[in-house]
Design an enzyme around this catalytic site. Structure first.
Site, PDB file in Angstrom:
ATOM      1  N   CYS A   2       0.180  14.361  51.557  1.00 58.10           N
ATOM      2  CA  CYS A   2       1.465  13.710  51.255  1.00 58.10           C
ATOM      3  C   CYS A   2       2.449  13.947  52.386  1.00 58.10           C
ATOM      4  O   CYS A   2       2.181  14.700  53.308  1.00 58.10           O
ATOM      5  CB  CYS A   2       2.028  14.303  49.974  1.00 58.10           C
ATOM      6  N   ARG A  27       0.936   9.251  55.707  1.00 59.96           N
ATOM      7  CA  ARG A  27       0.346  10.462  55.093  1.00 59.96           C
ATOM      8  C   ARG A  27       0.025  10.240  53.626  1.00 59.96           C
ATOM      9  O   ARG A  27      -0.576  11.082  52.979  1.00 59.96           O
ATOM     10  CB  ARG A  27       1.304  11.646  55.239  1.00 59.96           C
ATOM     11  N   TRP A  75      -0.122  11.025  48.220  1.00 59.52           N
ATOM     12  CA  TRP A  75      -1.514  10.568  48.212  1.00 59.52           C
ATOM     13  C   TRP A  75      -2.158  11.326  47.080  1.00 59.52           C
ATOM     14  O   TRP A  75      -2.365  12.533  47.156  1.00 59.52           O
ATOM     15  CB  TRP A  75      -2.185  10.874  49.554  1.00 59.52           C
ATOM     16  N   ASN A 101       2.956  19.188  49.225  1.00 58.35           N
ATOM     17  CA  ASN A 101       1.769  18.634  49.882  1.00 58.35           C
ATOM     18  C   ASN A 101       0.700  19.717  49.820  1.00 58.35           C
ATOM     19  O   ASN A 101       0.914  20.830  50.267  1.00 58.35           O
ATOM     20  CB  ASN A 101       2.085  18.263  51.333  1.00 58.35           C
ATOM     21  N   GLY A 102      -0.455  19.375  49.241  1.00 57.56           N
ATOM     22  CA  GLY A 102      -1.542  20.352  49.145  1.00 57.56           C
ATOM     23  C   GLY A 102      -2.153  20.316  47.751  1.00 57.56           C
ATOM     24  O   GLY A 102      -1.948  19.367  46.996  1.00 57.56           O
ATOM     25  N   GLU A 481     -19.726   5.489  65.289  1.00 53.75           N
ATOM     26  CA  GLU A 481     -18.274   5.309  65.365  1.00 53.75           C
ATOM     27  C   GLU A 481     -17.911   3.832  65.252  1.00 53.75           C
ATOM     28  O   GLU A 481     -16.947   3.460  64.577  1.00 53.75           O
ATOM     29  CB  GLU A 481     -17.728   5.909  66.662  1.00 53.75           C
ATOM     30  N   LYS A 485     -15.381   2.556  62.264  1.00 54.65           N
ATOM     31  CA  LYS A 485     -14.138   1.850  62.627  1.00 54.65           C
ATOM     32  C   LYS A 485     -14.053   0.521  61.889  1.00 54.65           C
ATOM     33  O   LYS A 485     -13.025   0.147  61.329  1.00 54.65           O
ATOM     34  CB  LYS A 485     -14.086   1.590  64.136  1.00 54.65           C
ATOM     35  N   GLU A 488     -13.679   1.037  57.901  1.00 61.94           N
ATOM     36  CA  GLU A 488     -12.457   1.630  57.335  1.00 61.94           C
ATOM     37  C   GLU A 488     -11.248   0.719  57.452  1.00 61.94           C
ATOM     38  O   GLU A 488     -10.307   0.852  56.671  1.00 61.94           O
ATOM     39  CB  GLU A 488     -12.169   3.007  57.928  1.00 61.94           C
ATOM     40  N   HIS A 504     -38.541   0.935  60.166  1.00 63.91           N
ATOM     41  CA  HIS A 504     -39.115   1.781  59.098  1.00 63.91           C
ATOM     42  C   HIS A 504     -38.454   1.522  57.755  1.00 63.91           C
ATOM     43  O   HIS A 504     -38.393   2.406  56.915  1.00 63.91           O
ATOM     44  CB  HIS A 504     -38.990   3.252  59.505  1.00 63.91           C
ATOM     45  N   LYS A 603      -4.243   9.549  56.633  1.00 68.92           N
ATOM     46  CA  LYS A 603      -4.438   9.922  58.036  1.00 68.92           C
ATOM     47  C   LYS A 603      -5.079  11.296  58.174  1.00 68.92           C
ATOM     48  O   LYS A 603      -5.908  11.504  59.031  1.00 68.92           O
ATOM     49  CB  LYS A 603      -3.091   9.916  58.771  1.00 68.92           C
TER      50      LYS A 603
HETATM   51  C1  AGP Z   1     -11.279   8.136  61.466  1.00 72.40           C
HETATM   52  O1  AGP Z   1     -10.870   6.834  61.882  1.00 72.40           O
HETATM   53  C2  AGP Z   1     -10.828   8.476  60.071  1.00 72.40           C
HETATM   54  N1  AGP Z   1      -9.438   8.312  59.925  1.00 72.40           N
HETATM   55  C3  AGP Z   1     -11.370   9.804  59.599  1.00 72.40           C
HETATM   56  O2  AGP Z   1     -12.774   9.697  59.617  1.00 72.40           O
HETATM   57  C4  AGP Z   1     -10.964  11.045  60.425  1.00 72.40           C
HETATM   58  O3  AGP Z   1     -11.615  11.013  61.677  1.00 72.40           O
HETATM   59  C5  AGP Z   1     -11.419  12.303  59.668  1.00 72.40           C
HETATM   60  O4  AGP Z   1     -10.772  12.321  58.422  1.00 72.40           O
HETATM   61  C6  AGP Z   1     -11.127  13.609  60.432  1.00 72.40           C
HETATM   62  O5  AGP Z   1      -9.747  13.755  60.603  1.00 72.40           O
HETATM   63  P1  AGP Z   1      -9.229  14.892  61.640  1.00 72.40           P
HETATM   64  O6  AGP Z   1      -9.751  14.491  62.997  1.00 72.40           O
HETATM   65  O7  AGP Z   1      -7.740  14.852  61.535  1.00 72.40           O
HETATM   66  O8  AGP Z   1      -9.805  16.205  61.203  1.00 72.40           O
END
Ligand code: AGP
Length: 608
Positions: A2, A27, A75, A101-102, A481, A485, A488, A504, A603
């Protein structure tokens, strides 16, 4: 995960809180709320949904008068997104308001304890327990009550607290969740992250775990849990305000993709002096490096994908066996670790709960921990034996791009540095690698200059239902990756596959028109990759090929090609990732997706 903002000063608090929360929406954005002391009592306004709903409800903030308050974007972790589960949460009498937050891990037992003593709860949140406990322990001394509460709660928290009985003081405390204090003239702030207050002050100080800060209009006082005052060194933030804004781009993600040449240059250049890698940030000595018998790399999501690439790089250069784990798996598989093991932890935010927990597990087992982190002073950075910061600047878009590229650049620095210490590369190779590394920013720039080619291909294929990314060796690592990308931010289903593995089983999914992105940058495997391309073409696939400039023969095999400049095979991931980011961005943009804030994502995932 959050966002928290707090203000005490001479101006109306609500507009300042709402403006700060806007900068923190990345966040979390399930709901938002503010609590203001209006001169007589605490007034709370909160609503499910995006911050705009709250802003409209408050007519931009003019409805709630008062010069001290706290705000929150949520969040959801405990309790679905709803008005009543939004923060701030208040105590039963309304005397305390709290933003959090937490996760309070023992909130249920605390809630039952209080309910048995007649305390009535209204929400499903863990946070409400904090507000109720504060009132339960409050005997007139708020600091004392806070100390008692944090001695009872387990888990992670960044808390902003105001109390009707002390209308000129704002309280905050943190453990395992980020929180900073903004220092102004006649006004002071708290926030989960710097962009929230950057347009009000550039001077901050960072709270450590279990430090309690009391903010008034004239200043701040920081205490430990023994109520002893602690002095804090202020830090001046040099980020341009534009660095935390969009800078003219439609999305933060577009801005951050384009920032990559600078971000990579900023990250490597200060660490290469007179042709030598200088890692002043770390205390690791050549003797200690020679002691390592194994390396573990631990991270989540895209940071994990950096780790998969780094495995190939480190093993090739240092000849030390490398294992790569997603953090949420590492900590529960009973890893064989001792003091002869180096654990490399990678994280943009430095607050990812799974990664932080894995770091602690590695340390508990005696490993030496080196982390690659973007956020200075974050929990993962603070708890590592050594940390090498990526200097990517603030990354706001949920989908990481420049942080990924700078993490990869640091992985190259570490591998070359260690290999030289181990004598596993010759002086000539050492120089060649450094020279190639220094060319990467310009080569990334050159790829970005041709981004319209990727945009064109994306415009022809943004309605695809399934997309496969295939590659071998480092190209397989990159395909992971590329797939993430795309998934998401465009919500299109996608899979990354080792090209040699497709036959396979999974090739049964390939049919007329299936889109396959074939990564073929690794020279020694190019012919093998062309065989795999023919396999999928024979089943009707549409193939986008990704290779280095001189491999023109690929044009006989695929439907569309994107070329990247030549560099040594081992550094091609730094170039190949750029068209993959662009492809995902343009597809998502053409689908009208919420690119910077994709559904269900945050994020930094500071909950397990
Ligand atoms: C990547 O585009 C995502 N937002 C997610 O996979 C991110 O890389 C992952 O949550 C790790 O976050 P961090 O690098 O802040 O630890």
């Amino acid at each position: 995960m959050c966002g928290i903002v707090g203000y005490v000063g001479e101006e109306q608090a609500t507009p300042i809180l709402l403006e700060g929360l806007e900068k923190l929406e990345y966040r979390g954005y399930d709901s938002a709320g503010v609590a203001i002391y209006d001169g007589k009592k605490l007034e709370v306004a909160k609503a499910k949904g995006r911050l705009k709903i709250l802003k409209d409800m408050l007519h931009g903030g003019s409805d709630l008068k008062g010069t001290i308050g706290i705000g929150h974007t949520r969040w959801a972790t405990h309790g679905k997104p709803s008005d009543i589960n939004s923060h701030p949460q208040t105590s039963v009498s309304g005397k305390f308001a709290v933003v959090h937050n937490g996760i309070i891990e023992n909130y249920l037992s605390l809630k039952q304890y209080l309910m048995r003593r007649g305390v009535a709860f209204v929400s499903e949140t863990d946070t409400e327990v904090v507000a109720q406990l504060l009132e339960y322990y409050y005997k007139g001394d708020i600091l004392e009550a806070i100390i008692r509460v944090i001695s009872k709660v387990e888990g992670s928290y960044a808390l902003g607290i105001i109390c009707e009985d002390s209308p000129n003081e704002l309280y905050a405390v943190r453990k395992d969740s980020p929180l900073i204090v903004g220092l102004g003239q006649g006004e002071n702030f708290i926030a989960s992250d710097i962009p929230a207050i950057l347009n009000k002050t550039r001077d901050i100080c960072r709270l450590n775990d279990n430090e309690i800060v009391v903010l008034t209009r004239s200043g701040i006082t920081v205490y430990n849990t023994d109520k002893e005052e602690i002095s804090k060194e202020p830090e001046h933030i040099n980020w341009d305000i534009s660095a935390a804004e969009k800078g003219g781009y439609e999305h933060f993600m577009a801005k951050e993709i384009m920032e990559q040449p600078k971000a990579v240059r900023d990250t490597i250049s200060p660490r290469i002096k007179d042709g030598r890698i200088v890692l002043d940030d770390i205390t690791l000595t050549p003797e200690q490096i020679k002691e390592f018998r194994r390396i573990f790399i631990v991270a989540c999501g895209s940071a994990y994908h950096v780790g998969v690439v780094a495995k190939y790089i480190l093993e090739k250069m240092t000849h030390i066996p490398v294992e790569v784990d997603v953090a949420s798996e590492f900590r529960y598989r009973d890893p064989i670790i001792d003091e002869k093991v180096l654990v490399l932890v990678i994280s943009q935010s430095g607050e990812t709960a799974d990664t932080l927990a894995a770091l602690r597990e590695a340390k508990r087992r005696g490993a030496r921990v080196l982390s690659i982190v973007n956020v200075v002073g974050s929990s993962i950075a603070n708890e590592s034996d050594d940390v090498i910061y990526t200097w990517a600047g603030p990354e706001i878009a949920v989908a990481t791009t420049k942080a990924y590229s700078t993490q990869l650049a640091v992985a190259y620095l570490i591998a070359i540095y260690m290999a030289e210490a181990l004598g596993t590369i010759t002086p000539e190779e050492y120089q060649e690698y450094i020279q190639e590394l220094e060319t990467l920013p310009d080569k990334i720039e050159k790829i970005l200059e041709n981004k319209q080619d990727i945009q064109y291909f994306a415009s022809r294929n943004f309605n695809a239902k399934d997309i496969f990314f295939i590659g071998r060796n480092l190209d397989y690592a990159m395909s992971m990756e590329g797939s993430l990308k795309l998934k998401e931010i465009s919500y299109i289903h996608s899979d990354a596959y080792a090209a040699g593995e497709l036959k396979h089983g999974t090739i049964s999914l390939v049919e007329d028109g299936t889109l396959v992105v074939a990564l073929a940058t690794q020279q020694k495997l190019f012919d093998k990759m062309m065989s795999n391309v023919r396999e999928v073409k024979a089943r009707g696939a549409l193939v986008l090929g990704l290779t280095v400039e001189e491999n023109k023969q690929i044009e006989q095999e695929v439907d569309f090609v994107f070329y990247v400049p030549k560099t040594c095979d081992i550094m091609l991931p730094s170039l190949a990732v750029i068209p993959l980011q662009l492809f995902a961005y343009y597809v998502a943009s053409m689908k009208g997706c919420d690119i910077d804030k994709p559904r269900n994502l945050a994020k930094s995932v500071t909950v397990e």
